[in-house]
Design a protein around this motif. Structure first.
Motif, short mmCIF file in Angstrom:
data_model
loop_
_atom_site.label_atom_id
_atom_site.label_comp_id
_atom_site.label_asym_id
_atom_site.label_seq_id
_atom_site.Cartn_x
_atom_site.Cartn_y
_atom_site.Cartn_z
N TYR A 94 3.78 31.21 19.21
CA TYR A 94 4.59 32.36 18.55
C TYR A 94 5.73 33.19 19.19
O TYR A 94 5.45 33.54 20.60
N CYS A 95 6.87 33.62 18.54
CA CYS A 95 7.46 34.82 19.31
C CYS A 95 7.20 35.97 18.37
O CYS A 95 7.19 35.82 16.96
N ALA A 96 7.46 37.09 18.97
CA ALA A 96 7.15 38.38 18.31
C ALA A 96 8.13 39.48 18.81
O ALA A 96 8.65 39.25 20.16
N ILE A 97 8.59 40.27 18.15
CA ILE A 97 9.26 41.77 18.51
C ILE A 97 8.64 42.86 18.30
O ILE A 97 8.09 42.99 17.15
N ASP A 98 8.60 43.76 19.34
CA ASP A 98 8.17 45.04 19.40
C ASP A 98 9.26 45.99 18.92
O ASP A 98 10.34 46.10 19.74
N ASN A 99 9.10 46.64 18.07
CA ASN A 99 10.06 47.52 17.40
C ASN A 99 10.24 48.96 17.95
O ASN A 99 10.67 49.83 17.69
N LEU A 100 9.61 48.80 19.39
CA LEU A 100 9.54 50.15 20.07
C LEU A 100 10.56 49.84 21.14
O LEU A 100 10.03 48.94 22.17
#
Length: 125
Positions: A94-100
């Motif tokens: 999985y790829c994921a994005i941290d919105n910080l």
């Protein structure tokens, strides 16, 4: 925000694969991206991450020296290059994005806010 991971498939031990993660719906270049994996019956674990600002990298010990993360902000895409693959690398990735927006990136999956659906990687002879 949408993420789409692709590039998984079957591969023999010792082989290589490159996964891609295309993002939309946000200013891609600003945010850290993490790669994670989950094998059947096991907990989700970190593979590595890359910052948005200067492309700083961090890897899990299990993949150091074998996996490489990169990003192309113009294409809004992150990559996970995997080499010297082992059967124990078999998992859904999985790829994921941290919105910080931070100067560093985290290997803790629970700190990520947006996730793609995952792509299966199977390492077997």
């Amino acid at each position: 925000v949408q993420l789409q991971a692709s590039g998984g498939g079957p591969v023999q031990p010792g082989g290589s694969l490159r996964l891609s993660c295309e993002a939309s719906g946000l200013t891609f270049s600003e945010y850290p991206i993490g790669w994670f994996r989950q094998a059947p019956g096991k907990e989700r674990e970190a593979v590595g991450c890359i910052t948005g600002s200067d492309g700083g990298l961090s890897y899990a010990d299990s993949v150091k020296g074998r996996f490489t993360i990169s990003r192309d902000n113009a294409k809004r895409t992150a990559y996970l290059r995997m080499s010297s693959l082992k059967p124990e690398d078999t998992a859904v990735y999985y790829c994921a994005i941290d919105n910080l927006i931070t100067p560093s990136c985290s290997l803790r999956w629970y700190e990520y806010d947006y996730w793609g659906k995952g792509t299966q990687v199977t390492v077997s002879s």
